[in-house]
Design a protein around this motif. Structure first.
Motif, PDB file in Angstrom:
ATOM      1  N   ALA A  99       0.841  -1.203   0.000  1.00  0.00           N
ATOM      2  CA  ALA A  99       0.000   0.000   0.000  1.00  0.00           C
ATOM      3  C   ALA A  99       0.873   1.249   0.000  1.00  0.00           C
ATOM      4  O   ALA A  99       0.569   2.241  -0.685  1.00  0.00           O
ATOM      5  CB  ALA A  99      -0.918  -0.009   1.221  1.00  0.00           C
ATOM      6  N   GLU A 100       1.965   1.200   0.746  1.00  0.00           N
ATOM      7  CA  GLU A 100       2.881   2.338   0.807  1.00  0.00           C
ATOM      8  C   GLU A 100       3.572   2.558  -0.530  1.00  0.00           C
ATOM      9  O   GLU A 100       3.712   3.693  -0.995  1.00  0.00           O
ATOM     10  CB  GLU A 100       3.909   2.096   1.906  1.00  0.00           C
ATOM     11  N   GLU A 101       3.993   1.459  -1.165  1.00  0.00           N
ATOM     12  CA  GLU A 101       4.648   1.574  -2.469  1.00  0.00           C
ATOM     13  C   GLU A 101       3.698   2.149  -3.515  1.00  0.00           C
ATOM     14  O   GLU A 101       4.101   2.926  -4.379  1.00  0.00           O
ATOM     15  CB  GLU A 101       5.174   0.212  -2.910  1.00  0.00           C
ATOM     16  N   GLU A 102       2.436   1.734  -3.431  1.00  0.00           N
ATOM     17  CA  GLU A 102       1.446   2.269  -4.375  1.00  0.00           C
ATOM     18  C   GLU A 102       1.274   3.765  -4.164  1.00  0.00           C
ATOM     19  O   GLU A 102       1.159   4.533  -5.117  1.00  0.00           O
ATOM     20  CB  GLU A 102       0.105   1.558  -4.193  1.00  0.00           C
ATOM     21  N   TYR A 103       1.268   4.185  -2.891  1.00  0.00           N
ATOM     22  CA  TYR A 103       1.115   5.609  -2.580  1.00  0.00           C
ATOM     23  C   TYR A 103       2.276   6.413  -3.140  1.00  0.00           C
ATOM     24  O   TYR A 103       2.095   7.401  -3.853  1.00  0.00           O
ATOM     25  CB  TYR A 103       1.017   5.807  -1.069  1.00  0.00           C
ATOM     26  N   PHE A 104       3.503   5.982  -2.831  1.00  0.00           N
ATOM     27  CA  PHE A 104       4.673   6.719  -3.294  1.00  0.00           C
ATOM     28  C   PHE A 104       4.840   6.603  -4.810  1.00  0.00           C
ATOM     29  O   PHE A 104       5.312   7.535  -5.459  1.00  0.00           O
ATOM     30  CB  PHE A 104       5.939   6.224  -2.589  1.00  0.00           C
ATOM     31  N   GLY A 105       4.448   5.459  -5.361  1.00  0.00           N
ATOM     32  CA  GLY A 105       4.557   5.287  -6.803  1.00  0.00           C
ATOM     33  C   GLY A 105       3.635   6.196  -7.577  1.00  0.00           C
ATOM     34  O   GLY A 105       3.891   6.521  -8.751  1.00  0.00           O
ATOM     35  N   ASN A 106       2.549   6.632  -6.937  1.00  0.00           N
ATOM     36  CA  ASN A 106       1.599   7.549  -7.574  1.00  0.00           C
ATOM     37  C   ASN A 106       1.766   8.968  -7.034  1.00  0.00           C
ATOM     38  O   ASN A 106       0.799   9.724  -6.977  1.00  0.00           O
ATOM     39  CB  ASN A 106       0.163   7.073  -7.343  1.00  0.00           C
ATOM     40  N   GLU A 150      15.433  13.359  -2.715  1.00  0.00           N
ATOM     41  CA  GLU A 150      15.232  13.941  -1.392  1.00  0.00           C
ATOM     42  C   GLU A 150      15.279  15.457  -1.435  1.00  0.00           C
ATOM     43  O   GLU A 150      15.010  16.123  -0.429  1.00  0.00           O
ATOM     44  CB  GLU A 150      16.289  13.404  -0.427  1.00  0.00           C
ATOM     45  N   ASP A 151      15.622  16.031  -2.589  1.00  0.00           N
ATOM     46  CA  ASP A 151      15.714  17.486  -2.736  1.00  0.00           C
ATOM     47  C   ASP A 151      14.385  18.113  -3.127  1.00  0.00           C
ATOM     48  O   ASP A 151      14.276  19.337  -3.208  1.00  0.00           O
ATOM     49  CB  ASP A 151      16.760  17.854  -3.796  1.00  0.00           C
ATOM     50  N   TYR A 152      13.364  17.286  -3.404  1.00  0.00           N
ATOM     51  CA  TYR A 152      12.090  17.810  -3.886  1.00  0.00           C
ATOM     52  C   TYR A 152      10.921  17.322  -3.035  1.00  0.00           C
ATOM     53  O   TYR A 152      11.022  16.327  -2.323  1.00  0.00           O
ATOM     54  CB  TYR A 152      11.850  17.401  -5.341  1.00  0.00           C
ATOM     55  N   PHE A 153       9.787  18.051  -3.165  1.00  0.00           N
ATOM     56  CA  PHE A 153       8.555  17.683  -2.496  1.00  0.00           C
ATOM     57  C   PHE A 153       7.609  17.043  -3.502  1.00  0.00           C
ATOM     58  O   PHE A 153       7.581  17.415  -4.677  1.00  0.00           O
ATOM     59  CB  PHE A 153       7.893  18.909  -1.866  1.00  0.00           C
ATOM     60  N   TYR A 154       6.816  16.103  -3.005  1.00  0.00           N
ATOM     61  CA  TYR A 154       5.903  15.351  -3.858  1.00  0.00           C
ATOM     62  C   TYR A 154       4.509  15.355  -3.234  1.00  0.00           C
ATOM     63  O   TYR A 154       4.349  15.516  -2.021  1.00  0.00           O
ATOM     64  CB  TYR A 154       6.373  13.899  -4.001  1.00  0.00           C
ATOM     65  N   CYS A 155       3.493  15.146  -4.080  1.00  0.00           N
ATOM     66  CA  CYS A 155       2.141  14.941  -3.582  1.00  0.00           C
ATOM     67  C   CYS A 155       1.536  13.765  -4.330  1.00  0.00           C
ATOM     68  O   CYS A 155       1.937  13.438  -5.450  1.00  0.00           O
ATOM     69  CB  CYS A 155       1.280  16.194  -3.713  1.00  0.00           C
ATOM     70  N   ASN A 156       0.559  13.120  -3.693  1.00  0.00           N
ATOM     71  CA  ASN A 156      -0.066  11.928  -4.255  1.00  0.00           C
ATOM     72  C   ASN A 156      -1.157  12.306  -5.259  1.00  0.00           C
ATOM     73  O   ASN A 156      -1.685  13.424  -5.231  1.00  0.00           O
ATOM     74  CB  ASN A 156      -0.656  11.084  -3.136  1.00  0.00           C
ATOM     75  N   ILE A 157      -1.493  11.347  -6.115  1.00  0.00           N
ATOM     76  CA  ILE A 157      -2.521  11.578  -7.127  1.00  0.00           C
ATOM     77  C   ILE A 157      -3.852  11.973  -6.500  1.00  0.00           C
ATOM     78  O   ILE A 157      -4.658  12.685  -7.111  1.00  0.00           O
ATOM     79  CB  ILE A 157      -2.696  10.322  -8.008  1.00  0.00           C
TER      80      ILE A 157
END
Length: 209
Positions: A126-133, A165-172
């Motif tokens: 579930a975590e991999e799916e979250y970060f993958g998206n 690690e230098d950037y910020f991300y958000c989920n789909i």
């Protein structure tokens, strides 16, 4: 005694590993003398009075057994690591947090370990799916044609999931499809202008919110 690297034949002083190759081990309580060996490193040296002879073959066999034991443990840790994640990493590919989990799992009885791995694997998938998206604002806008919400949750990239690690991300889940291509183009234009005007270092988040 022959000359060995970092050894001191004149005084008969050698490191524990050098003595071991000659069939000797350091006696209990021996203090030795700390000496510099280059590169700012210091290691203890011992004289013949501070070691006792065990036998070259015996110590060689012990060293071989130790190497084999370490190799078996490493294979076990790699196996558990691959069972925990769908991407099947080796133990050394995991961050310290997950390495500790794998080492704890290795101590459990096999049946109990299997149950625990099954539970953790479901959580990790579930975590991999979250970060993958999850992607940066630039990636969402330019590559996926989606717009992050104004209140999107941004998190620092996780190296273990192929993120910087230098950037910020958000989920789909924190993005939406544009109402039209014109809306998407307008937001991209504003983002580009904000970047040029601010002259700031882009960190992965939206600039115009």
């Amino acid at each position: 005694m022959g000359k060995a690297k970092y050894g001191n034949p004149e005084s008969g002083e050698y490191t524990p590993s050098q003595w071991r190759k000659k069939g000797y081990i350091v006696k209990d309580g021996a203090k030795g003398k700390l000496r510099h060996i280059g590169g700012g490193h210091v290691t203890p040296f011992y004289t013949e009075d501070e070691v006792k002879f065990v036998g070259v073959e015996i110590l060689a066999r012990e060293d071989k057994d130790l190497r084999n034991a370490k190799a078996r443990r490493r294979r076990m840790l790699d196996k558990i690591a691959r069972q925990l994640f769908s991407r099947e990493p080796n133990f050394c590919d995991l961050n310290p947090y997950y390495q500790n989990i794998v080492e704890e799992l290795a101590l459990l009885p096999e049946s109990e370990r299997a149950k625990r791995i099954k539970t953790l694997r479901a959580e990790n998938d579930a975590e991999e799916e979250y970060f993958g998206n999850s992607h940066t604002a630039f990636q969402w806008l330019h590559y996926y044609g989606r717009i992050p919400y104004e209140d999107a949750y941004w998190f620092e990239g996780e190296k273990g999931y192929g993120q910087s690690e230098d950037y910020f991300y958000c989920n789909i889940k924190d993005t939406r499809e544009p109402s039209s291509q014109e809306e998407l183009d307008e937001i991209i234009r504003k983002e580009d202008e904000a970047y040029r005007e601010n002259g700031c270092c882009y960190d992965g988040r939206m600039l115009t919110y």
